[in-house]
Design an enzyme around this catalytic site. Structure first.
Site, short mmCIF file in Angstrom:
data_model
loop_
_atom_site.label_atom_id
_atom_site.label_comp_id
_atom_site.label_asym_id
_atom_site.label_seq_id
_atom_site.Cartn_x
_atom_site.Cartn_y
_atom_site.Cartn_z
CB SER A 45 -0.91 0.01 1.24
OG SER A 45 -1.78 1.11 1.20
CD GLU A 46 -1.10 5.49 -3.02
OE1 GLU A 46 -1.40 6.69 -3.00
OE2 GLU A 46 -1.35 4.76 -3.99
CG ASN A 47 -0.83 3.58 3.70
OD1 ASN A 47 -0.93 2.68 2.89
ND2 ASN A 47 -1.23 3.45 4.96
CB SER A 87 5.79 3.76 -0.03
OG SER A 87 4.70 3.17 -0.69
#
Length: 217
Positions: A45-47, A87
């Site tokens: 997940s990009e977070n 990320s």
């Protein structure tokens, strides 16, 4: 036709053993619930999460563990947490094997619009631009038509583009389609859906070759 979980279940069949997979906001987040138990997949997940699992059961949520859509998630053994710089290094460095995104529109040339509707408030594009610019394998999960019944699979996108000629495959509540130089190639149809149903709901060029099988879910 399929509901959102049905779309996610069909896309889960595209996930292969050893894949690193980025899940976008919306329908894509459901894919983690349907991946086969006999394969190992790392969901990113990009977070800043690597090693996401399925959604938690009610009462078992941890408000500190969320995905990019701010939904509570679970993590698998060995999962890691990191900052946005790390990320996006993964994303921009093309270390992700498969990216699954939602969309408001997709064109027959593989263009995608999924970040802004003019005149409506938008918090920002998030990682959308980075994802479509860097990913080599993008599958879009979306409803085939909007609430008014108009097609979202178009000859040309009408909304601001997120990426150009980047989508490889689209899975909707009606069908599975591959983006080709000639348009949307129909690969499968949803249970109870006819080829004519898909054709009537698709504004862009739809290529139909031979018998089109029903999805195996």
């Amino acid at each position: 036709m399929l509901d959102k979980n049905g779309i996610a279940k069909r896309i889960a069949k595209e996930v292969q053993d050893g894949y690193y997979v980025n899940l976008g906001i919306g329908i894509p987040t459901l894919v983690a619930n349907y991946v086969r138990d006999d394969i190992e997949v790392e969901f990113q997940s990009e977070n800043g999460v690597l090693g996401m699992g399925p959604f938690p059961f009610e009462g078992e949520e941890d408000a500190d563990i969320i995905n990019a859509g701010k939904q509570t998630i679970t993590t698998l053994p060995g999962a890691s947490f990191f900052d946005s710089a790390t990320s996006f290094s993964m994303i921009r460095g093309q270390h992700v094997d498969l990216t699954i995104l939602g969309a408001m529109e997709v064109s027959e040339e593989g263009d995608i619009a999924n970040w802004k509707i003019p005149g409506k408030m938008v918090k920002g594009m998030g990682g959308a631009m980075d994802l479509v610019a860097s990913a080599e394998n993008i599958i879009v999960a979306m409803m085939h038509t909007n609430r008014a019944g108009a097609s979202k699979l178009l000859k040309h996108c009408s909304l601001p583009l997120t990426g150009v000629a980047c989508v490889k495959k689209v899975v909707t509540n009606l069908a599975v389609m591959e983006i080709t130089p000639k348009g949307f190639k129909l690969l499968e149809r949803a249970p109870g859906v006819t080829v004519e149903d898909v054709q009537n709901a698709t504004e862009g060029t739809l290529i139909i070759e031979g018998d089109i099988p029903e999805m195996d879910l």
